[in-house]
Design an enzyme around this catalytic site. Sequence first.
Site, PDB file in Angstrom:
ATOM      1  N   SER A 102       0.863  -1.172   0.000  1.00  0.00           N
ATOM      2  CA  SER A 102       0.000   0.000   0.000  1.00  0.00           C
ATOM      3  C   SER A 102       0.908   1.233   0.000  1.00  0.00           C
ATOM      4  O   SER A 102       1.952   1.235  -0.651  1.00  0.00           O
ATOM      5  CB  SER A 102      -0.933  -0.039   1.216  1.00  0.00           C
ATOM      6  OG  SER A 102      -1.847   1.032   1.169  1.00  0.00           O
ATOM      7  N   TYR A 124      -4.143   8.375  -7.053  1.00  0.00           N
ATOM      8  CA  TYR A 124      -3.165   7.497  -6.410  1.00  0.00           C
ATOM      9  C   TYR A 124      -3.484   7.281  -4.933  1.00  0.00           C
ATOM     10  O   TYR A 124      -3.518   6.146  -4.449  1.00  0.00           O
ATOM     11  CB  TYR A 124      -1.750   8.054  -6.566  1.00  0.00           C
ATOM     12  CG  TYR A 124      -0.704   7.150  -5.951  1.00  0.00           C
ATOM     13  CD1 TYR A 124      -0.303   5.984  -6.603  1.00  0.00           C
ATOM     14  CD2 TYR A 124      -0.135   7.439  -4.716  1.00  0.00           C
ATOM     15  CE1 TYR A 124       0.644   5.138  -6.048  1.00  0.00           C
ATOM     16  CE2 TYR A 124       0.810   6.603  -4.153  1.00  0.00           C
ATOM     17  CZ  TYR A 124       1.196   5.458  -4.817  1.00  0.00           C
ATOM     18  OH  TYR A 124       2.127   4.609  -4.252  1.00  0.00           O
ATOM     19  N   LYS A 128      -4.598   3.721  -2.949  1.00  0.00           N
ATOM     20  CA  LYS A 128      -3.838   3.066  -1.881  1.00  0.00           C
ATOM     21  C   LYS A 128      -4.658   2.949  -0.600  1.00  0.00           C
ATOM     22  O   LYS A 128      -4.502   1.994   0.168  1.00  0.00           O
ATOM     23  CB  LYS A 128      -2.522   3.805  -1.640  1.00  0.00           C
ATOM     24  CG  LYS A 128      -1.526   3.619  -2.782  1.00  0.00           C
ATOM     25  CD  LYS A 128      -1.239   2.139  -3.032  1.00  0.00           C
ATOM     26  CE  LYS A 128      -0.176   1.905  -4.071  1.00  0.00           C
ATOM     27  NZ  LYS A 128       0.178   0.477  -4.241  1.00  0.00           N
TER      28      LYS A 128
END
Length: 199
Positions: A102, A124, A128
Site C-alpha cells: 500500500s 493514487y 492506496k
Amino acid sequence: MGARDPERGQAAAAALGARFVQLDVTDDASVGAAVSVVGERVGRLDILINNAGIGGRAAAEEVTADDLRRLYETNVFGVVRVTHAFLPLLKAAEAPSVINVSSGMGSFAAMTETEWARFGSVAYCSSKSAVTMVTIQYANGLPGIRFNAVDPGYTATDLNGRTGTQTVQEGTDAVVRLALLGGAAPTGTFTDRNGTVPW
C-alpha cells in the site's frame, strides 16, 4: 517472481536466484496462466506479495473518472484479481500469507495531519486507501490466511523516477520481516519499516 515485462522480469529473477512467471495483473488470462504455472511447479503458494502499482499526479480539478479507473485497474483491481486467482494455492500452504504493498499516501492521517498532504493525488492516494481496506476485509473474511498491508515509504523506484530517499532494501524491510514470520505473522495490520502506520 511475476512481472509484466519478460525481459526485465527474467533478469530480476535471475539476479535473485528465483524463477520468472509472466504476470500482468490487469489481465485475467495472464493471471490464470501464472496460477497454472505455479500450481504445476510447486502445487501451493506460501506467500503472495502484491507489489504492482502505477502512479498519477493529475491536479484535483483536472482528475477524471478515467484517471481513477486507470490507476485502480492496476493498484486495486489487480490486487483483487491476483489474490482471488491464487486463493486455492494459498489454501494449500501450511501457513499462507498475503502482503499487499500500500502506501502512507493512502493514510487518512498522513493526508490530513502531515506535510505529505501537499503531495496528494486523488487517484493514487485513494487507490492506496482502497488497497489497505481491501487487505483488512480479506483479513476479516479469510482468517486462515494472514493478510497485511505494507507502506514501503519514499523509496527510490521507477514509480517516482528514482527520487525516493530510501533504498529499495529499506523499502522492502517491512515486507521481508512479515514474510519471514511465517505462521507467527499477525493479520490485518498496516506497517512500515518503523512499525504501525497511522490509518
